[in-house]
Design an enzyme around this catalytic site. Structure first.
Site, PDB file in Angstrom:
ATOM      1  CD  GLU A 437      -2.868  -0.371  -0.290  1.00 19.62           C
ATOM      2  OE1 GLU A 437      -3.279  -1.316  -0.954  1.00 19.62           O
ATOM      3  OE2 GLU A 437      -2.950   0.808  -0.650  1.00 19.62           O
TER       4      GLU A 437
HETATM    5  C1  FAD Z   1       2.679  -9.633  -0.083  1.00 11.84           C
HETATM    6  C2  FAD Z   1       2.435  -8.456  -0.966  1.00 11.84           C
HETATM    7  C3  FAD Z   1       1.144  -8.093  -1.283  1.00 11.84           C
HETATM    8  C4  FAD Z   1       0.907  -7.028  -2.156  1.00 11.84           C
HETATM    9  N1  FAD Z   1      -0.374  -6.743  -2.541  1.00 11.84           N
HETATM   10  C5  FAD Z   1      -0.562  -5.893  -3.590  1.00 11.84           C
HETATM   11  C6  FAD Z   1      -1.847  -5.773  -4.201  1.00 11.84           C
HETATM   12  O1  FAD Z   1      -2.834  -6.363  -3.759  1.00 11.84           O
HETATM   13  N2  FAD Z   1      -1.955  -4.983  -5.296  1.00 11.84           N
HETATM   14  C7  FAD Z   1      -0.897  -4.309  -5.831  1.00 11.84           C
HETATM   15  O2  FAD Z   1      -1.068  -3.636  -6.840  1.00 11.84           O
HETATM   16  N3  FAD Z   1       0.321  -4.371  -5.232  1.00 11.84           N
HETATM   17  C8  FAD Z   1       0.516  -5.156  -4.152  1.00 11.84           C
HETATM   18  N4  FAD Z   1       1.754  -5.273  -3.587  1.00 11.84           N
HETATM   19  C9  FAD Z   1       2.837  -4.456  -4.088  1.00 11.84           C
HETATM   20  C10 FAD Z   1       3.316  -3.404  -3.106  1.00 11.84           C
HETATM   21  O3  FAD Z   1       2.348  -2.397  -2.950  1.00 11.84           O
HETATM   22  C11 FAD Z   1       4.677  -2.893  -3.588  1.00 11.84           C
HETATM   23  O4  FAD Z   1       5.599  -3.946  -3.396  1.00 11.84           O
HETATM   24  C12 FAD Z   1       5.124  -1.642  -2.888  1.00 11.84           C
HETATM   25  O5  FAD Z   1       4.280  -0.569  -3.193  1.00 11.84           O
HETATM   26  C13 FAD Z   1       6.554  -1.248  -3.229  1.00 11.84           C
HETATM   27  O6  FAD Z   1       6.829  -1.348  -4.590  1.00 11.84           O
HETATM   28  P1  FAD Z   1       8.129  -2.172  -5.050  1.00 11.84           P
HETATM   29  O7  FAD Z   1       8.070  -3.502  -4.399  1.00 11.84           O
HETATM   30  O8  FAD Z   1       8.213  -2.166  -6.528  1.00 11.84           O
HETATM   31  O9  FAD Z   1       9.336  -1.385  -4.440  1.00 11.84           O
HETATM   32  P2  FAD Z   1      10.106  -0.126  -5.097  1.00 11.84           P
HETATM   33  O10 FAD Z   1       9.117   0.840  -5.623  1.00 11.84           O
HETATM   34  O11 FAD Z   1      11.137  -0.645  -6.030  1.00 11.84           O
HETATM   35  O12 FAD Z   1      10.800   0.515  -3.823  1.00 11.84           O
HETATM   36  C14 FAD Z   1      12.018  -0.001  -3.285  1.00 11.84           C
HETATM   37  C15 FAD Z   1      12.489   0.931  -2.157  1.00 11.84           C
HETATM   38  O13 FAD Z   1      12.765   2.240  -2.688  1.00 11.84           O
HETATM   39  C16 FAD Z   1      11.987   3.221  -2.030  1.00 11.84           C
HETATM   40  N5  FAD Z   1      11.550   4.195  -3.025  1.00 11.84           N
HETATM   41  C17 FAD Z   1      10.988   3.959  -4.230  1.00 11.84           C
HETATM   42  N6  FAD Z   1      10.725   5.111  -4.857  1.00 11.84           N
HETATM   43  C18 FAD Z   1      11.111   6.113  -4.052  1.00 11.84           C
HETATM   44  C19 FAD Z   1      11.101   7.522  -4.137  1.00 11.84           C
HETATM   45  N7  FAD Z   1      10.598   8.160  -5.187  1.00 11.84           N
HETATM   46  N8  FAD Z   1      11.595   8.226  -3.097  1.00 11.84           N
HETATM   47  C20 FAD Z   1      12.071   7.609  -2.010  1.00 11.84           C
HETATM   48  N9  FAD Z   1      12.120   6.266  -1.865  1.00 11.84           N
HETATM   49  C21 FAD Z   1      11.638   5.517  -2.872  1.00 11.84           C
HETATM   50  C22 FAD Z   1      10.817   2.480  -1.400  1.00 11.84           C
HETATM   51  O14 FAD Z   1      10.314   3.139  -0.266  1.00 11.84           O
HETATM   52  C23 FAD Z   1      11.456   1.131  -1.068  1.00 11.84           C
HETATM   53  O15 FAD Z   1      12.090   1.194   0.177  1.00 11.84           O
HETATM   54  C24 FAD Z   1       2.001  -6.287  -2.662  1.00 11.84           C
HETATM   55  C25 FAD Z   1       3.308  -6.632  -2.293  1.00 11.84           C
HETATM   56  C26 FAD Z   1       3.532  -7.710  -1.487  1.00 11.84           C
HETATM   57  C27 FAD Z   1       4.960  -8.084  -1.179  1.00 11.84           C
END
Ligand code: FAD
Length: 587
Positions: A437
């Protein structure tokens, strides 16, 4: 292992004594019949379901996990039956819009039920939680026809909902997503693409699974402005509302993950899946934010729920486990709850959970006011307060929730690390709430980058004034030793807010964000502790045990947790320079 006890006594105290729930409801047209007694009796029943049906499935669901065979998802034994019983008992529709068959009860009740769900079984709670978020988005943005077709069955829980945003290369930055939607010429669209990490992407409860999918229309501009929102159901719906053919979407795989094993987190393939536009083309992210904001509060409550359950188990264990001599000279072995260090771990969890519950109730009340109050300005102000508090609830509740899970596990020593007592599951399950989220870092940037500017900065100023007024009012009741630390911390927060707004700049904001959000949360918790202590003091001799404990916990919070604001304030004062000095290749 002690059974989870729903915190109904505390709820009765909060509603009846701290927040004047009866009067608050009487002021909201449509809610005149709702009062503390009704709320407590509803939550007592909900608590019985959570403790009696859902908690027993928590461990078995974790161990068995979900499986995928021949494209079909199977949830762990007992989950589908429990879900159907949950629907049958009407728990899915608790706060749903009566126009579509919901019971229309206030958010306050919903958020308290969500806490109990999360305490008993975090994986299970996501099914109704996501459906409610989808209902929220459809209710605000879908056409009348889509609403009529989907909302009644989703509100009852007969059909579940899922949100499909994330792709392998588009997580935080949804502007990078590549899923496409091509018009079919009949008002529907063909959606193609792969989404990952989709919670509740499928289930074996029966009914439909309604996906809200973000995708790009042909010729859509790059970035977030090119994203639209679509409704794509697992089964197409016939004109008479019955389920028709399978839509062109399938579960490609289930994610293997650290926790929430009873929750099917799916890789979803959309192969020309039929979908319908929700809201305006190119405004999909805006529509999806309605769902995401609802979900962010829900996820914050997950942090609280896990903390409450883990802390309860740790307290019960610490009363029984005999080790060492008493610090006061009592010959051992003594229950470990008599050791100051163990008490500190337990008290931190308690002081967080009870303050967080109070803040959740306050926030939910603002949500009810924002929708139902007869005065437009009051509604608008309440809405701004909810918007301000949303990232704080999401990030701080899940950070403190995880810390509480770890501290509660620590109370068990080695017995917390092995599976037997279930404490390591709390740690694993709590962890995701800090990530999904929108990561907690992203929540903090939302607070600093967007929410502090709400209403031209008037929303945070109004919030600070509200806190200050409550602290001043409580001073003669609870005394300076409780109010002064809260007052001082509020001054730190106001100072940091002023510095942020004058120093400005994205780098300063990004460098400050997570420390600032934690400072904001601690001040908010302190505010709640002063209010709770004042309410308990007001009751005098009549205070029930749940209220009488409040003063001791409030003192602990001010003595042992509020001082963290000093460190946060000092760190914030140093700005971004030390974070940005080291070149990336020198790490
Ligand atoms: C078990 C599970 C359930 C999930 N359920 C859903 C779901 O139902 N629907 C759905 O659509 N998604 C879902 N997700 C996805 C989840 O919302 C994302 O994993 C999350 O938003 C982070 O995206 P990412 O994993 O690509 O990390 P990234 O975006 O790659 O981020 C990696 C790190 O970089 C930081 N970061 C990234 N961009 C910036 C920035 N601009 N400034 C500062 N810091 C930054 C982040 O805070 C994080 O620490 C789920 C994930 C998991 C693991």
């Amino acid at each position: 292992m002690a059974a989870y006890v729903p915190p109904v006594d505390d709820v009765a105290f909060l509603l009846g004594r701290v927040f004047g729930f009866d009067q608050a409801m009487a002021d909201l047209p449509g809610y005149e019949e709702v009062n503390t007694d009704l709320a407590v009796s509803v939550l007592e029943e909900g608590g019985k379901f959570c403790a009696g049906v859902l908690e027993p499935l928590n461990r078995t669901g974790d161990e068995e996990g979900c499986t995928l065979a021949d494209g079909r998802v199977t949830t762990p034994k007992g989950v589908a039956e429990a879900y159907r019983a949950f629907v049958e008992a009407g728990w899915c529709s608790l706060s749903g819009d009566p126009e579509y068959g919901g019971q229309g009860l206030p958010r306050v009740l919903q958020i308290l039920l969500d806490e109990m769900l999360s305490s008993a079984n975090l994986s299970f709670g996501l099914f109704p939680g996501l459906t409610r978020g989808a209902v929220e988005a459809l209710g605000h943005h879908a056409s009348a026809e889509l609403k009529a077709t989907y909302l009644p069955k989703m509100i009852s829980g007969e059909w579940t909902g899922a949100m499909a945003l994330t792709e392998a290369s588009a997580g935080t930055d949804l502007g990078l997503l590549t899923a496409r939607a091509v018009p079919n010429g009949d008002g529907s669209f063909a959606i193609t693409g792969t989404k990952i990490f989709i919670s509740s992407g499928d289930q074996d409860f029966g009914g439909n699974v309604v996906h809200l999918v973000l995708a790009r229309l042909p010729d859509a501009p790059k970035g977030v402005k090119g994203i639209s929102l679509f409704l794509a159901p697992k089964f197409l719906v016939e004109a008479d509302g019955t389920l028709g053919a399978r839509n062109g979407m399938s579960v490609g795989a289930l994610e293997h993950k650290m926790g929430i094993h009873a929750q099917p987190t799916c890789v979803m393939n959309y192969d020309g899946a039929t979908g319908w536009l929700v809201g305006e083309p190119g405004r999909g992210l805006n529509a999806m934010f309605t769902m995401m904001n609802a979900e962010r509060l829900f996820v914050g409550i997950q942090g609280l729920g896990i903390a409450e359950a883990a802390n309860q188990k740790a307290v019960a264990y610490a009363r029984e486990r005999l080790q060492g001599h008493g610090a006061d000279g009592t010959a051992g072995p003594v229950p470990i709850i008599s050791h100051p260090d163990v008490r500190k771990m337990l008290l931190k969890g308690r002081a967080f959970a009870e303050a967080a519950r109070a803040l959740a109730v306050w926030t939910a009340l603002q949500m009810d006011i924002a929708v139902h109050h007869p005065d437009a300005d009051t509604r608008r102000e309440a809405d701004a307060l909810v918007a301000l508090m949303t990232p704080v609830v999401k990030a701080a509740f899940t950070d403190f929730g995880f810390e509480t899970a770890v501290a509660s596990q620590q109370v068990f020593g080695g017995h917390g690390y092995i599976r037997e007592w279930g404490m390591e599951q709390y740690v694993r399950d709590a962890r995701i709430a800090q990530i999904y989220e929108g990561t907690n870092g992203v929540q903090a940037m939302d607070l600093v980058g967007r929410k502090l500017g709400l209403d031209g900065g008037k929303a945070p100023a109004r919030f600070f004034a509200l806190v200050k007024a409550d602290l001043d009012a409580a001073l003669p009741i609870v005394g300076a030793d409780l109010v002064t630390p809260a007052d001082d911390a509020l001054a730190r927060l106001e100072g940091a807010t002023a510095r942020l707004s004058t120093q400005g700049g994205a780098i300063e904001a990004g460098a400050a964000a997570t420390d600032y959000l934690r400072l904001f949360a601690l001040v908010s918790f302190g505010w709640m502790w002063v209010r709770m202590a004042a309410a308990a003091a007001d009751m005098g001799e009549a205070a029930p045990p749940a209220a009488a404990r409040k003063t001791a916990l409030a003192r602990f919070f001010m003595a042992r947790m509020m001082p963290e604001t000093l460190g946060l304030d000092a760190a914030l004062g140093h700005g971004a320079s030390s974070l940005m000095a080291l070149p990336a290749d020198a790490f």
